[in-house]
Design an enzyme around this catalytic site. Structure first.
Site, PDB file in Angstrom:
ATOM      1  N   GLY A 160       0.804  -1.212   0.000  1.00  0.00           N
ATOM      2  CA  GLY A 160       0.000   0.000   0.000  1.00  0.00           C
ATOM      3  C   GLY A 160       0.840   1.266   0.000  1.00  0.00           C
ATOM      4  O   GLY A 160       0.519   2.241  -0.692  1.00  0.00           O
ATOM      5  N   THR A 161       1.905   1.273   0.766  1.00  0.00           N
ATOM      6  CA  THR A 161       2.734   2.481   0.871  1.00  0.00           C
ATOM      7  C   THR A 161       3.304   2.849  -0.493  1.00  0.00           C
ATOM      8  O   THR A 161       3.248   4.006  -0.925  1.00  0.00           O
ATOM      9  CB  THR A 161       3.871   2.252   1.888  1.00  0.00           C
ATOM     10  OG1 THR A 161       3.273   1.932   3.149  1.00  0.00           O
ATOM     11  CG2 THR A 161       4.754   3.475   2.030  1.00  0.00           C
TER      12      THR A 161
ATOM     13  N   ASN B 205      -8.318   3.633   8.080  1.00  0.00           N
ATOM     14  CA  ASN B 205      -7.701   2.529   8.817  1.00  0.00           C
ATOM     15  C   ASN B 205      -7.919   2.616  10.320  1.00  0.00           C
ATOM     16  O   ASN B 205      -7.811   1.628  11.021  1.00  0.00           O
ATOM     17  CB  ASN B 205      -6.201   2.454   8.517  1.00  0.00           C
ATOM     18  CG  ASN B 205      -5.537   3.796   8.524  1.00  0.00           C
ATOM     19  OD1 ASN B 205      -5.909   4.693   7.759  1.00  0.00           O
ATOM     20  ND2 ASN B 205      -4.570   3.968   9.396  1.00  0.00           N
TER      21      ASN B 205
ATOM     22  N   GLN C 240      -7.771  -0.729   3.058  1.00  0.00           N
ATOM     23  CA  GLN C 240      -8.602  -1.309   4.127  1.00  0.00           C
ATOM     24  C   GLN C 240      -9.897  -1.935   3.607  1.00  0.00           C
ATOM     25  O   GLN C 240     -10.558  -2.654   4.348  1.00  0.00           O
ATOM     26  CB  GLN C 240      -8.925  -0.242   5.187  1.00  0.00           C
ATOM     27  CG  GLN C 240      -7.723   0.162   6.036  1.00  0.00           C
ATOM     28  CD  GLN C 240      -7.235  -0.950   6.967  1.00  0.00           C
ATOM     29  OE1 GLN C 240      -7.959  -1.886   7.288  1.00  0.00           O
ATOM     30  NE2 GLN C 240      -5.992  -0.847   7.401  1.00  0.00           N
TER      31      GLN C 240
ATOM     32  N   SER D 135      -3.201  -3.822  -0.761  1.00  0.00           N
ATOM     33  CA  SER D 135      -2.073  -4.474  -0.092  1.00  0.00           C
ATOM     34  C   SER D 135      -2.509  -5.840   0.418  1.00  0.00           C
ATOM     35  O   SER D 135      -3.493  -5.935   1.168  1.00  0.00           O
ATOM     36  CB  SER D 135      -1.619  -3.593   1.080  1.00  0.00           C
ATOM     37  OG  SER D 135      -0.556  -4.194   1.746  1.00  0.00           O
TER      38      SER D 135
ATOM     39  N   HIS E  54      -1.413  -8.073   2.575  1.00  0.00           N
ATOM     40  CA  HIS E  54      -1.377  -8.551   3.969  1.00  0.00           C
ATOM     41  C   HIS E  54      -2.578  -8.104   4.790  1.00  0.00           C
ATOM     42  O   HIS E  54      -2.778  -8.547   5.918  1.00  0.00           O
ATOM     43  CB  HIS E  54      -0.060  -8.168   4.663  1.00  0.00           C
ATOM     44  CG  HIS E  54       0.081  -6.728   5.048  1.00  0.00           C
ATOM     45  ND1 HIS E  54      -0.165  -6.291   6.328  1.00  0.00           N
ATOM     46  CD2 HIS E  54       0.458  -5.637   4.348  1.00  0.00           C
ATOM     47  CE1 HIS E  54       0.078  -4.975   6.396  1.00  0.00           C
ATOM     48  NE2 HIS E  54       0.450  -4.562   5.206  1.00  0.00           N
TER      49      HIS E  54
ATOM     50  N   THR F  93      12.509  -7.157 -10.199  1.00  0.00           N
ATOM     51  CA  THR F  93      12.111  -8.546 -10.444  1.00  0.00           C
ATOM     52  C   THR F  93      10.781  -8.843  -9.772  1.00  0.00           C
ATOM     53  O   THR F  93      10.584  -8.476  -8.607  1.00  0.00           O
ATOM     54  CB  THR F  93      13.201  -9.504  -9.908  1.00  0.00           C
ATOM     55  OG1 THR F  93      14.413  -9.179 -10.578  1.00  0.00           O
ATOM     56  CG2 THR F  93      12.842 -10.960 -10.142  1.00  0.00           C
TER      57      THR F  93
ATOM     58  N   CYS G  78       1.291   2.145  12.244  1.00  0.00           N
ATOM     59  CA  CYS G  78       2.479   2.885  11.823  1.00  0.00           C
ATOM     60  C   CYS G  78       2.813   4.005  12.794  1.00  0.00           C
ATOM     61  O   CYS G  78       3.943   4.443  12.864  1.00  0.00           O
ATOM     62  CB  CYS G  78       2.267   3.468  10.434  1.00  0.00           C
ATOM     63  SG  CYS G  78       1.398   2.352   9.356  1.00  0.00           S
TER      64      CYS G  78
HETATM   65  C1  LIG Z   1      -5.234   2.823   4.599  1.00  0.00           C
HETATM   66  C2  LIG Z   1      -3.849   2.295   4.490  1.00  0.00           C
HETATM   67  N1  LIG Z   1      -3.069   2.709   3.480  1.00  0.00           N
HETATM   68  C3  LIG Z   1      -1.809   2.262   3.318  1.00  0.00           C
HETATM   69  C4  LIG Z   1      -1.265   1.358   4.203  1.00  0.00           C
HETATM   70  C5  LIG Z   1       0.140   0.884   3.983  1.00  0.00           C
HETATM   71  O1  LIG Z   1       0.108  -0.387   3.422  1.00  0.00           O
HETATM   72  P1  LIG Z   1       1.415  -1.348   3.470  1.00  0.00           P
HETATM   73  O2  LIG Z   1       1.511  -1.830   4.869  1.00  0.00           O
HETATM   74  O3  LIG Z   1       1.109  -2.434   2.506  1.00  0.00           O
HETATM   75  O4  LIG Z   1       2.565  -0.526   3.033  1.00  0.00           O
HETATM   76  C6  LIG Z   1      -2.034   0.904   5.280  1.00  0.00           C
HETATM   77  C7  LIG Z   1      -1.446  -0.019   6.283  1.00  0.00           C
HETATM   78  O5  LIG Z   1      -1.547   0.176   7.476  1.00  0.00           O
HETATM   79  C8  LIG Z   1      -3.360   1.373   5.426  1.00  0.00           C
HETATM   80  O6  LIG Z   1      -4.141   0.972   6.423  1.00  0.00           O
END
Ligand SMILES: Cc1ncc(COP(=O)(O)O)c(C=O)c1O
Length: 395
Positions: free
Chosen positions: A72-73, A152, A180, A200, A202, A238, A326
């Site tokens: 996601g990041t 989130n 989310q 994302s 996970h 890759t 985070c």
């Molecule tokens: C709304 C949201 N965006 C982005 C992220 C970041 O995703 P990733 O952990 O895959 O980098 C998160 C993770 O906490 C999230 O909840």
């Protein structure tokens, strides 16, 4: 260690055993690099293509509109920084909301330091963006709107389709962070009217370190990573074949059980709120209860710190969060709760409980049993709460 009751599914989820099984061969006997031309590589390329088709089908996209990223990041950073770079001749103004994930807000902050302007639209007390605020924020030099699908921390669901209509009329690109919602709610990029969407794996029982960006055909954005020309030269590196296969499997499994999970998790969430609100005084809900992810409960309690509640619950084997994972460890009150208009001292006393596939009614009942004594103990030690008590006795 005894049984752990994991109630932090917004932070991450365990990979489903079927996902792990699907990934395993791609780590070992099928280890080929999909960018090579011999059979071992072509087999891996075939697996990547199949995953791309399956994921595209699940969100109403074309396979060539799916780009694999590390999560996601990266997808959030890429959509914002890549658009800013590619569209700077058109303008240098972007719009977002005050309660986005740090991956969006920090990318916006970075751009502000480099000569771009950012408008952050507010949210109401429930955490909802008013689409008309987005409309009003659009200027002739606006190049991107980025509004998250579900928050989130408080789980609020934004009116993305309505905002999508506005951005289309205005001819401005629209990105949504659906990290989310992916795997929890049906997603259709056409119905949402988005040009870019982040996911994302996970967060939906897939592996960590893999995600994707949906990027509508013919959208001009610059790459973040430069190198070997993978992903049509737009995202070098890759391919993470096991991760890609695992993410596709996780999404397939999630789609099959999504409706049932939503009903079950919402019932557990409501049971939890009913139990907590009946057993604890001065406890309040954070965020709109109607436009909300079924799995999310976020509460605040007068007179206590979120961090101390987390530590004491951990001693009982219960994992919860006080905000986004985070920012855990930081003493700053959550920007999301502040964005909802919650004063800093109350924002500090907030707790996020996020329910998932493994959560049972017994887990919820145990939480309802162990939490009130924890609150009572922390309040006994709290100077702020004692002051309240004295006030109450005096009145
Ligand atoms: C709304 C949201 N965006 C982005 C992220 C970041 O995703 P990733 O952990 O895959 O980098 C998160 C993770 O906490 C999230 O909840």
């Amino acid at each position: 260690m005894g049984k752990v009751i994991y109630l932090d599914h917004a932070s991450t989820t365990p990979a489903d055993p079927e996902v792990v099984a699907a990934m395993l061969p791609w780590h070992s006997e099928q280890f080929g690099n999909p960018s090579t031309v011999y059979s071992l590589g072509l087999t891996a390329a075939q697996a990547v293509n199949e995953a791309r088709e399956s994921i595209a089908g699940a969100i109403g996209a074309q396979p060539e509109e799916i780009y694999f990223t590390s999560g996601g990041t990266e997808s959030d950073n890429w959509s914002i920084l890549g658009t800013a770079d590619a569209q700077q001749k058109k303008g240098r103004h972007l719009v977002t909301s005050t309660i986005e994930h740090h991956a969006v807000l920090e990318s916006m902050d970075y751009l502000e330091k480099h000569g771009y302007e950012v408008t952050k639209v507010p949210v109401d007390a429930g955490g909802l963006v008013d689409p008309e605020d987005v409309r009003r924020a659009i200027r002739p030099d606006t190049i991107l709107i980025s509004i998250m699908h579900a928050n989130n921390e408080v789980g609020t669901l934004q009116p993305i389709a309505e905002i999508g209509k506005i951005t289309r009329e205005a001819g401005v690109l629209f990105h949504t962070d659906a990290v989310q919602t992916a795997g929890k709610l049906p997603l259709d990029v056409e119905a949402l009217g988005v040009d870019m969407l982040s996911m994302s794996a996970h967060k939906f029982y897939g592996p960590k370190g893999i995600g994707l960006m949906y990027l509508r055909k013919r959208t001009r954005i610059s790459p973040l990573f430069h190198g070997g020309g993978q992903e049509k030269g737009r995202r070098a590196g890759t391919h993470n074949v096991p991760g890609i296969v695992g993410m596709a499997k996780a999404l397939e499994l999630a789609a099959a059980r999504m409706a049932d999970d939503a009903v079950r998790e919402a019932a557990l969430r409501d049971r939890l709120w009913a139990g907590l609100s009946a057993g604890i005084e001065a406890i309040y809900l954070n965020g709109d209860m109607t436009h909300r992810l079924p799995s999310n409960l976020n509460v605040r309690l007068d007179g206590i710190e979120g961090e101390s509640m987390i530590l004491m619950l951990d001693m009982e084997g219960i994992c919860v969060s006080s905000g986004s994972a985070c920012t855990t460890g930081s003493l700053e009150p959550s920007h999301v709760l502040l964005g909802l208009g919650i004063p800093a001292e109350h924002a500090h006393g907030s707790l996020r409980v996020t329910i998932g596939r493994s959560t049972t009614a017994e887990d919820i009942d145990l939480f309802i049993k162990v939490f009130p004594p924890i609150v009572a103990r922390l309040r006994e030690m709290s100077p702020v709460w004692c002051a309240n008590c004295v006030c109450k006795q005096r009145n």
